[in-house]
Design a protein around this motif. Structure first.
Motif, PDB file in Angstrom:
ATOM      1  N   THR A   1       5.183 -19.168 -25.154  1.00 21.14           N
ATOM      2  CA  THR A   1       6.540 -19.480 -24.711  1.00 21.14           C
ATOM      3  C   THR A   1       6.584 -19.451 -23.187  1.00 21.14           C
ATOM      4  N   PRO A   2       7.433 -20.279 -22.572  1.00 22.50           N
ATOM      5  CA  PRO A   2       7.496 -20.335 -21.114  1.00 22.50           C
ATOM      6  C   PRO A   2       8.445 -19.281 -20.546  1.00 22.50           C
ATOM      7  N   SER A   3       8.347 -19.061 -19.253  1.00 21.30           N
ATOM      8  CA  SER A   3       9.297 -18.198 -18.543  1.00 21.30           C
ATOM      9  C   SER A   3      10.478 -19.049 -18.091  1.00 21.30           C
ATOM     10  N   TYR A   4      11.667 -18.453 -18.072  1.00 20.79           N
ATOM     11  CA  TYR A   4      12.828 -19.170 -17.557  1.00 20.79           C
ATOM     12  C   TYR A   4      13.909 -18.179 -17.146  1.00 20.79           C
ATOM     13  N   PHE A   5      14.617 -18.567 -16.084  1.00 19.30           N
ATOM     14  CA  PHE A   5      15.752 -17.805 -15.555  1.00 19.30           C
ATOM     15  C   PHE A   5      16.839 -18.835 -15.289  1.00 19.30           C
ATOM     16  N   LEU A   6      17.668 -19.106 -16.277  1.00 17.87           N
ATOM     17  CA  LEU A   6      18.656 -20.176 -16.190  1.00 17.87           C
ATOM     18  C   LEU A   6      20.060 -19.599 -16.091  1.00 17.87           C
ATOM     19  N   TYR A   7      20.828 -20.143 -15.162  1.00 19.59           N
ATOM     20  CA  TYR A   7      22.196 -19.693 -14.904  1.00 19.59           C
ATOM     21  C   TYR A   7      23.127 -20.868 -15.186  1.00 19.59           C
TER      22      TYR A   7
ATOM     23  N   GLY B   1      27.474 -15.724 -15.044  1.00 18.59           N
ATOM     24  CA  GLY B   1      27.055 -14.423 -14.547  1.00 18.59           C
ATOM     25  C   GLY B   1      26.866 -13.365 -15.604  1.00 18.59           C
ATOM     26  N   ARG B   2      26.886 -13.738 -16.889  1.00 19.84           N
ATOM     27  CA  ARG B   2      26.780 -12.772 -17.986  1.00 19.84           C
ATOM     28  C   ARG B   2      25.532 -13.088 -18.809  1.00 19.84           C
ATOM     29  N   PHE B   3      24.676 -12.079 -19.011  1.00 19.28           N
ATOM     30  CA  PHE B   3      23.492 -12.287 -19.837  1.00 19.28           C
ATOM     31  C   PHE B   3      23.901 -12.515 -21.290  1.00 19.28           C
ATOM     32  N   PHE B   4      23.234 -13.477 -21.943  1.00 15.35           N
ATOM     33  CA  PHE B   4      23.506 -13.721 -23.357  1.00 15.35           C
ATOM     34  C   PHE B   4      22.246 -14.235 -24.040  1.00 15.35           C
ATOM     35  N   LYS B   5      22.288 -14.219 -25.344  1.00 17.62           N
ATOM     36  CA  LYS B   5      21.171 -14.713 -26.154  1.00 17.62           C
ATOM     37  C   LYS B   5      21.653 -15.880 -27.007  1.00 17.62           C
ATOM     38  N   SER B   6      20.806 -16.902 -27.115  1.00 15.94           N
ATOM     39  CA  SER B   6      21.153 -18.065 -27.930  1.00 15.94           C
ATOM     40  C   SER B   6      19.865 -18.764 -28.348  1.00 15.94           C
ATOM     41  N   SER B   7      19.515 -18.646 -29.615  1.00 20.33           N
ATOM     42  CA  SER B   7      18.328 -19.343 -30.115  1.00 20.33           C
ATOM     43  C   SER B   7      18.514 -20.851 -30.055  1.00 20.33           C
ATOM     44  N   TYR B   8      19.763 -21.297 -30.158  1.00 18.69           N
ATOM     45  CA  TYR B   8      20.042 -22.738 -30.119  1.00 18.69           C
ATOM     46  C   TYR B   8      19.732 -23.314 -28.742  1.00 18.69           C
ATOM     47  N   LEU B   9      20.226 -22.695 -27.678  1.00 20.09           N
ATOM     48  CA  LEU B   9      19.961 -23.195 -26.335  1.00 20.09           C
ATOM     49  C   LEU B   9      18.519 -22.923 -25.915  1.00 20.09           C
TER      50      LEU B   9
ATOM     51  N   GLU C   1      18.237  -3.325 -19.406  1.00 19.08           N
ATOM     52  CA  GLU C   1      19.638  -3.620 -19.112  1.00 19.08           C
ATOM     53  C   GLU C   1      19.892  -3.621 -17.601  1.00 19.08           C
ATOM     54  N   PHE C   2      19.248  -2.706 -16.909  1.00 21.93           N
ATOM     55  CA  PHE C   2      19.379  -2.642 -15.450  1.00 21.93           C
ATOM     56  C   PHE C   2      18.920  -3.960 -14.818  1.00 21.93           C
ATOM     57  N   GLN C   3      17.800  -4.483 -15.283  1.00 13.98           N
ATOM     58  CA  GLN C   3      17.262  -5.725 -14.724  1.00 13.98           C
ATOM     59  C   GLN C   3      18.147  -6.920 -15.060  1.00 13.98           C
ATOM     60  N   ARG C   4      18.724  -6.945 -16.256  1.00 15.74           N
ATOM     61  CA  ARG C   4      19.595  -8.065 -16.628  1.00 15.74           C
ATOM     62  C   ARG C   4      20.814  -8.152 -15.716  1.00 15.74           C
ATOM     63  N   VAL C   5      21.425  -6.993 -15.457  1.00 13.11           N
ATOM     64  CA  VAL C   5      22.591  -6.995 -14.565  1.00 13.11           C
ATOM     65  C   VAL C   5      22.166  -7.339 -13.146  1.00 13.11           C
ATOM     66  N   ALA C   6      21.015  -6.837 -12.718  1.00 13.72           N
ATOM     67  CA  ALA C   6      20.554  -7.086 -11.354  1.00 13.72           C
ATOM     68  C   ALA C   6      20.211  -8.556 -11.141  1.00 13.72           C
ATOM     69  N   LEU C   7      19.671  -9.214 -12.160  1.00 14.76           N
ATOM     70  CA  LEU C   7      19.257 -10.608 -12.004  1.00 14.76           C
ATOM     71  C   LEU C   7      20.432 -11.556 -11.804  1.00 14.76           C
ATOM     72  N   CYS C   8      21.581 -11.233 -12.364  1.00 13.20           N
ATOM     73  CA  CYS C   8      22.716 -12.147 -12.200  1.00 13.20           C
ATOM     74  C   CYS C   8      23.633 -11.731 -11.051  1.00 13.20           C
TER      75      CYS C   8
ATOM     76  N   ASN D   1       6.159 -13.198 -24.118  1.00 12.49           N
ATOM     77  CA  ASN D   1       6.804 -13.433 -22.833  1.00 12.49           C
ATOM     78  C   ASN D   1       8.163 -12.741 -22.808  1.00 12.49           C
ATOM     79  N   THR D   2       8.324 -11.807 -21.885  1.00 14.26           N
ATOM     80  CA  THR D   2       9.606 -11.119 -21.713  1.00 14.26           C
ATOM     81  C   THR D   2      10.381 -11.664 -20.517  1.00 14.26           C
ATOM     82  N   GLU D   3       9.812 -12.657 -19.835  1.00 20.78           N
ATOM     83  CA  GLU D   3      10.460 -13.224 -18.650  1.00 20.78           C
ATOM     84  C   GLU D   3      11.346 -14.393 -19.052  1.00 20.78           C
ATOM     85  N   GLN D   4      12.313 -14.133 -19.916  1.00 19.16           N
ATOM     86  CA  GLN D   4      13.190 -15.173 -20.442  1.00 19.16           C
ATOM     87  C   GLN D   4      14.638 -14.682 -20.362  1.00 19.16           C
ATOM     88  N   TYR D   5      15.436 -15.341 -19.535  1.00 23.42           N
ATOM     89  CA  TYR D   5      16.807 -14.893 -19.295  1.00 23.42           C
ATOM     90  C   TYR D   5      17.738 -16.095 -19.281  1.00 23.42           C
ATOM     91  N   LEU D   6      18.847 -15.973 -20.004  1.00 25.64           N
ATOM     92  CA  LEU D   6      19.926 -16.956 -19.985  1.00 25.64           C
ATOM     93  C   LEU D   6      21.200 -16.243 -19.529  1.00 25.64           C
TER      94      LEU D   6
END
Length: 667
Positions: free
Chosen positions: A281-287, A256-264, A175-182, A247-252
């Motif tokens: 699975t690939p890595s991604y950091f999409l904003y 500015g708010r972390f969320f999960k969406s299998s559709y996207l 959770e710390f990393q999710r907030v820090a990343l955005c 792969n744990t390097e996957q962030y949407l």
């Protein structure tokens, strides 16, 4: 009879509601860090002990609170973020419900030290299990310091089922990393029992990703950016070669708010299709940035789910942006010609005062049509440059005959345009004369053709007059050699001869190709082979999955599934495709639901997706060594497919072993 319904005490109601917002120590860290960001903090420190069960400490240098605000902040639905329901659809902050602090205080012992800039002293406020304990002046720096002790001390059943301290510590770090990343502009520090775990200085987005994930990802990041009138997508994706099985390097992130969406997420995974193995699975950091009115974050108490007003368009934007970025590396073609079923998304033109017209093309244009030929233009097949030939008729019939006839004459005597005028009125090149009169030009050319053909009797060229009927040319292609002399090998392979060359066939990929075409045929004409189960299999689905499966009942039945829809998310599978193992039915239905959920409306494309999902599922499983008869039958069916070289996933079905390779091995 006495009344039985009573109103719960506020403390009990708060403790029950707290379970939805605060279900573990990591939830406390997330909510408190987001409050610090909303307060304008430039530095946030997080410290915890015993996985957060004993202590969670959050220190920030934000705006702080007044004594009255410090007391009211712990009341349920007390917030400074919104004032009406309309404000929910124009949010620019993380928190807005006013439930986080009240929920935390209801199940823990909370102490708050806070001071606003300009105040001489701060305020200490203590809440014990939802009950106000005290509020006193105190000396403290500008900002806020929260101490959350003995989490769930007054709810022993909940505390008993908390995760182990090591697991809770891992969840807090996530959770710390999710907030820090955005929030790369904010400095963050994480401590475990006062020991530093992660120190993140303020940085750029790329620098924050490297600081959080590690320096190994720096060389694998590809920058992505797309700006439209609907949404803006930016961030980084990983190179296909860096894809991982786990792969744990996957962030949407959305606004500015972390969320999960299998559709996207499927939009990203589909862009990598045939570039990475299917189990990676690939890595991604999409904003994703969009207008607050086009997104709803008030879906889940923990705010990990969001709804987009233009969800299908956002899917297309993400998919196109990822494909474009991968195309720059040469991994995929830079142009995608498969535009059927796509959503037209207007490009964002900032400050534009005009509407640019869409490019148009005339698909029926053919430069060889007669209406594009200028009758007054010279015939390119005959060059009379520098000669006065007044008798030549430029009508189409004469021009065609002259061109064909003159071309035939040229085989015998090449014509040179440096001839001289014949005394009889014609032109001559020393052996070939144009008529001066009497004989028509058409007859003259025909005579010249016959003369030239007689002179070239030894030639193998065949003269075809212009009046002859057109004949379609045929390209003769050798028939496929097929497979012969199969020899089963261990590990799921079969050796065979193909056109005299030694070939090794991958059994799983061959089955996938065969099953893919079988399922595709079933979906096209509805001819399926179903095998009834001795004991029907009962499965429970979510409401969305049940509705999706029922909506596509026709396609499911065409594949050979015999399903009873019992309602309330329950189905009974009475029959399944004949080639499908009984223990793979639930996994296959899951694959089908994933295929149905993709935003593909075109019939053929949809059928291909479904057939591919089924073929992959049915071809999985442990590989045993085939018998010679089974190997021969498999290769015979493979030879009957439309494409025996590649599997539907784009992987080679077989590999040829050349004599040069054998000689190099033997030395």
């Amino acid at each position: 009879m006495a009344d039985r319904i009573r109103l719960l005490p506020e403390v009990v109601a708060n403790q029950i509601a707290a379970g939805e917002v605060v279900n573990r120590p990591a939830s406390v860290v997330k909510e408190m860090m987001e409050n610090a960001i909303d307060a304008g903090a430039g530095r946030v420190q997080v410290n915890f002990r015993d996985g957060g069960k004993d202590l969670i400490q959050i220190v920030d240098d934000g705006c702080g609170m007044s004594p009255i605000d410090a007391r009211m902040a712990f009341d349920r639905h007390a917030t400074s973020k919104i004032s009406s329901v309309d404000d929910i659809y124009a949010l620019t902050t993380f928190g807005f419900r006013g439930e986080a602090l009240a929920s935390i205080a209801a199940v823990a012992q909370v102490e708050l030290l806070t001071r606003q800039e300009g105040d001489e002293v701060g305020t200490r406020t203590e809440i014990n299990g939802g009950q106000f304990a005290s509020q006193t002046p105190v000396m403290c720096p500008v900002g806020s310091q929260f101490f959350v002790r003995n989490l769930f001390f007054n709810v022993p059943a909940r505390r008993r089922f908390l995760d182990k301290s090591t697991t809770s510590a891992s969840q807090i770090r996530t959770e710390f990393q999710r907030v820090a990343l955005c929030n790369p502009q904010v400095a963050f520090e994480l401590y475990d029992n006062n020991a530093p775990v992660q120190m993140l200085p303020s940085s750029s987005l790329a620098g924050r990703i490297v600081d959080v994930v590690g320096r190994h990802i720096k060389q694998n990041l590809l920058e992505i950016e797309a700006d439209t009138s609907i949404a803006r997508v930016e961030g980084f994706i990983g190179r296909p070669a860096a894809a991982k099985k786990r792969n744990t390097e996957q962030y949407l992130f959305a606004n500015g708010r972390f969320f999960k969406s299998s559709y996207l997420t499927s939009a990203i995974v589909k862009a990598y299709e045939k570039l990475i193995p299917e189990n990676c699975t690939p890595s991604y950091f999409l904003y994703i940035s969009t207008e607050p009115s086009r997104i709803d974050v008030n879906v889940h108490p923990q705010k990990t789910e969001v709804k987009f007003a233009d969800e299908e368009a956002v899917w297309q934007i993400i998919h196109a942006a990822v494909r474009e970025t991968l195309a720059k590396t040469g991994a995929v073609p830079p142009m995608d010609f498969d535009r059927e079923g796509g959503v037209e998304i207007p490009v964002l033109e900032r400050g534009a005062v005009y509407t640019e017209p869409r490019a148009m093309s005339d698909e029926s244009y053919n430069p060889f049509n007669e209406e594009y030929i200028d009758p007054s233009a010279p015939d390119p097949n005959i060059d009379f440059t520098g000669f006065d030939v007044p008798f030549v008729d430029r009508s189409p019939a004469v021009s065609d005959t002259a061109a064909a006839g003159y071309g035939g004459a040229a085989l015998g005597r090449p014509f040179r345009p440096d001839g001289f005028r014949d005394p009889g009125g014609g032109f001559s090149d020393g052996g070939f004369s144009l008529p001066a009169g009497g004989e028509t030009f058409d007859e003259f050319v025909s005579d010249g053709v016959r003369e030239a053909a007689a002179d070239a009797g030894a030639s193998e060229l065949e003269f075809i007059p212009s009046a002859a009927d057109a004949e379609q040319q045929r390209l003769e292609i050798d028939a496929d050699p097929g497979f012969t002399d199969p020899l089963p090998l261990a590990g799921g392979y079969v050796a065979a001869l193909r056109g005299g060359r030694l070939t090794v066939v991958d059994v799983r990929r061959a089955r996938e190709r065969i099953l893919y075409e079988d399922y595709l045929r079933m979906l096209s004409n509805g001819s399926s082979v179903s095998q009834q189960l001795l004991f029907p299999e009962r499965l429970e689905l979510s409401g969305d999955e049940y509705a999706l499966l029922e909506e596509n009942a026709v396609d499911v039945a065409a594949l050979g599934f015999d399903i009873d829809y019992a309602g309330d998310g329950v189905i009974e599978v009475k029959g399944a495709p004949a080639d499908l193992p009984a223990d793979a039915i639930d996994k296959m239905l899951y694959e089908l639901l994933q295929a149905f959920s993709l935003p593909v409306s075109l019939g053929d494309v949809r059928r291909e997706k479904i057939a591919l999902a089924l073929a992959r599922g049915a071809a999985r499983g442990p590989m045993r060594t085939l018998t010679r008869e089974e190997a021969a039958a498999l290769l015979e069916r493979l030879a009957e497919t439309d494409n025996q070289v590649y599997s539907p996933s784009g992987k080679a079905v077989f590999a040829e072993i050349l004599p040069e390779e054998i000689r190099s091995k033997l030395g």
